[in-house]
Enzyme design. Structure first.
Site, PDB file in Angstrom:
ATOM      1  N   LEU A  20     -37.664  28.262  17.700  1.00 26.73           N
ATOM      2  CA  LEU A  20     -36.261  27.802  17.608  1.00 26.73           C
ATOM      3  C   LEU A  20     -36.144  26.527  16.787  1.00 26.73           C
ATOM      4  O   LEU A  20     -35.099  26.223  16.234  1.00 26.73           O
ATOM      5  CB  LEU A  20     -35.720  27.535  19.016  1.00 26.73           C
ATOM      6  N   GLY A  23     -39.747  19.880  17.043  1.00 32.08           N
ATOM      7  CA  GLY A  23     -39.367  18.520  17.410  1.00 32.08           C
ATOM      8  C   GLY A  23     -40.454  17.561  16.964  1.00 32.08           C
ATOM      9  O   GLY A  23     -41.437  17.959  16.343  1.00 32.08           O
ATOM     10  N   HIS A  27     -43.285  22.148  19.198  1.00 29.74           N
ATOM     11  CA  HIS A  27     -42.422  23.261  18.782  1.00 29.74           C
ATOM     12  C   HIS A  27     -41.646  23.802  19.969  1.00 29.74           C
ATOM     13  O   HIS A  27     -42.065  23.641  21.114  1.00 29.74           O
ATOM     14  CB  HIS A  27     -43.297  24.373  18.201  1.00 29.74           C
ATOM     15  N   ASP A 137     -29.569   9.618  23.210  1.00 27.83           N
ATOM     16  CA  ASP A 137     -29.650   9.701  21.760  1.00 27.83           C
ATOM     17  C   ASP A 137     -28.551  10.636  21.270  1.00 27.83           C
ATOM     18  O   ASP A 137     -28.829  11.746  20.836  1.00 27.83           O
ATOM     19  CB  ASP A 137     -31.011  10.279  21.363  1.00 27.83           C
TER      20      ASP A 137
HETATM   21  C1  LIG Z   1     -33.227  19.060  28.321  1.00 33.38           C
HETATM   22  O1  LIG Z   1     -33.740  19.087  27.004  1.00 33.38           O
HETATM   23  C2  LIG Z   1     -34.846  18.337  26.723  1.00 33.38           C
HETATM   24  C3  LIG Z   1     -35.524  17.517  27.663  1.00 33.38           C
HETATM   25  C4  LIG Z   1     -36.646  16.774  27.258  1.00 33.38           C
HETATM   26  C5  LIG Z   1     -37.079  16.847  25.945  1.00 33.38           C
HETATM   27  C6  LIG Z   1     -38.276  16.092  25.476  1.00 33.38           C
HETATM   28  O2  LIG Z   1     -38.890  16.519  24.524  1.00 33.38           O
HETATM   29  N1  LIG Z   1     -38.550  14.921  26.118  1.00 33.38           N
HETATM   30  C7  LIG Z   1     -39.670  14.119  25.811  1.00 33.38           C
HETATM   31  C8  LIG Z   1     -40.739  14.565  25.018  1.00 33.38           C
HETATM   32  C9  LIG Z   1     -41.802  13.720  24.746  1.00 33.38           C
HETATM   33  C10 LIG Z   1     -41.804  12.407  25.258  1.00 33.38           C
HETATM   34  C11 LIG Z   1     -40.729  11.978  26.041  1.00 33.38           C
HETATM   35  C12 LIG Z   1     -39.677  12.820  26.319  1.00 33.38           C
HETATM   36  C13 LIG Z   1     -36.416  17.653  25.008  1.00 33.38           C
HETATM   37  C14 LIG Z   1     -35.307  18.409  25.412  1.00 33.38           C
HETATM   38  N2  LIG Z   1     -34.573  19.242  24.553  1.00 33.38           N
HETATM   39  C15 LIG Z   1     -35.037  19.711  23.355  1.00 33.38           C
HETATM   40  O3  LIG Z   1     -36.088  19.399  22.867  1.00 33.38           O
HETATM   41  C16 LIG Z   1     -34.172  20.699  22.610  1.00 33.38           C
HETATM   42  C17 LIG Z   1     -35.074  21.838  22.103  1.00 33.38           C
HETATM   43  S1  LIG Z   1     -34.346  22.759  20.787  1.00 33.38           S
HETATM   44  C18 LIG Z   1     -33.372  23.938  21.586  1.00 33.38           C
HETATM   45  N3  LIG Z   1     -33.289  23.981  22.918  1.00 33.38           N
HETATM   46  C19 LIG Z   1     -32.491  24.924  23.504  1.00 33.38           C
HETATM   47  N4  LIG Z   1     -31.781  25.814  22.810  1.00 33.38           N
HETATM   48  C20 LIG Z   1     -31.845  25.808  21.459  1.00 33.38           C
HETATM   49  N5  LIG Z   1     -31.108  26.733  20.742  1.00 33.38           N
HETATM   50  C21 LIG Z   1     -32.662  24.863  20.819  1.00 33.38           C
HETATM   51 BR1  LIG Z   1     -32.761  24.825  18.917  1.00 33.38          BR
END
Ligand SMILES: COc1ccc(C(=O)Nc2ccccc2)cc1NC(=O)CCSc1ncnc(N)c1Br
Length: 273
Positions: A20, A23, A27, A137
């Protein structure tokens, strides 16, 4: 379902589908939980990268707080699990994808679409501030669109530590309010500033203080050098709202609950969100 977090998930519980997005830390894949056929987004983070960036504790804290967040305009974190080398986040799947891609495609959004998104975000932020969580953010790159067209705050690199993350992450400065650019302490009103930047960018297709050099962007932010282009044509109501949010003195920014009563929001936002 609270059980979703307590359960011990493994990769075998899921059929993995198409990628999808990519990040900073890993991925994201479309996935289907085998037993329930529930479609989710599975974010794969590499432990080595988390360690290297010293964000393991931040991730743990985030996962803990997010497992208690329930709001239509906040992307759900259903649970997580890990193996030898990776951490997996089980996320809500936003079926209509990324806001920034939509904005690139349309160049800019209509006043009705913008007001609906800004109203939804304000409601999500009121909910979060009520739980003493600030500084999301909220830039277009971290916003997704659900199946009904509703906006979802999707990135959770938030909380006071984000400031360091953002500086080290060398992401866009466009969204930083004066008090953060000038590195003084900040409170929930930083989110009101960012929401004002977002409203401007949705309506004009670019953030208000954009400049080639970081130093110029800094200067324009601290000066609140706000200009409204002649094109696209934007109503006085929208400009009035933005001007009440992009105020240098954070205590003078329009409070979120007042934003929901602003005539431009009331006349243009779709109540369904
Ligand atoms: C509750 O959403 C998150 C919660 C946490 C974190 C995260 O990485 N935290 C984190 C990572 C490392 C260090 C510290 C914090 C990231 C997300 N969200 C995301 O990464 C979004 C992913 S892309 C996507 N998702 C759904 N439907 C789509 N169509 C798509 Br495109």
């Amino acid at each position: 379902k609270a059980s979703a977090v307590e359960r011990r998930w493994t990769l075998n519980d899921f059929d993995i589908g198409m990628p999808l997005g990519r990040g900073k830390f890993g991925h994201v894949y479309l996935a289907r939980e085998k037993r329930s056929n529930h479609i989710v987004a599975l974010k794969v983070l590499f432990k080595s990268q988390l360690k290297q960036s010293q964000v393991e504790h931040q991730l743990r804290r985030e996962v803990e707080i997010q497992s208690h967040l329930r709001h239509l305009n906040i992307l759900r974190l259903y649970g997580y699990f890990y193996d030898q080398t990776r951490v997996y986040l089980i996320l809500e799947y936003a079926a209509k994808g990324e806001v920034y891609k939509e904005l690139q495609k349309c160049k800019y959004f209509s006043e009705r679409r913008t007001a609906t998104y800004i109203s939804s975000l304000a409601q999500a932020l009121i909910y979060l501030h009520g739980k003493h969580v600030i500084h999301r953010d909220i830039k277009p790159e971290n916003l997704l669109i659900g199946i009904q067209g509703e906006l979802k705050i999707a990135d959770f690199g938030w909380s006071v530590h984000t400031f360091n993350r953002r500086r080290t992450m060398c992401g866009t400065l466009d969204y930083l309010p004066p008090e953060m650019v000038e590195s003084v302490e900040h409170d929930a009103s930083v989110d009101i500033w960012s929401l004002g930047i977002l409203c401007y960018e949705f309506l004009y297709g670019a953030p208000p203080f954009e400049a080639k050099e970081h130093s110029d962007t800094y200067r324009r932010i601290v000066k609140v050098d706000l200009k409204y282009p002649l094109k696209p044509i934007v109503s006085p109501g929208a400009k009035d709202l933005i001007s009440q949010m992009l105020v240098k003195d954070s205590s003078q920014r329009l409070p979120l609950h007042k934003l929901l009563e602003h005539p431009w929001i009331v006349q243009n936002a779709d109540p369904a969100g």
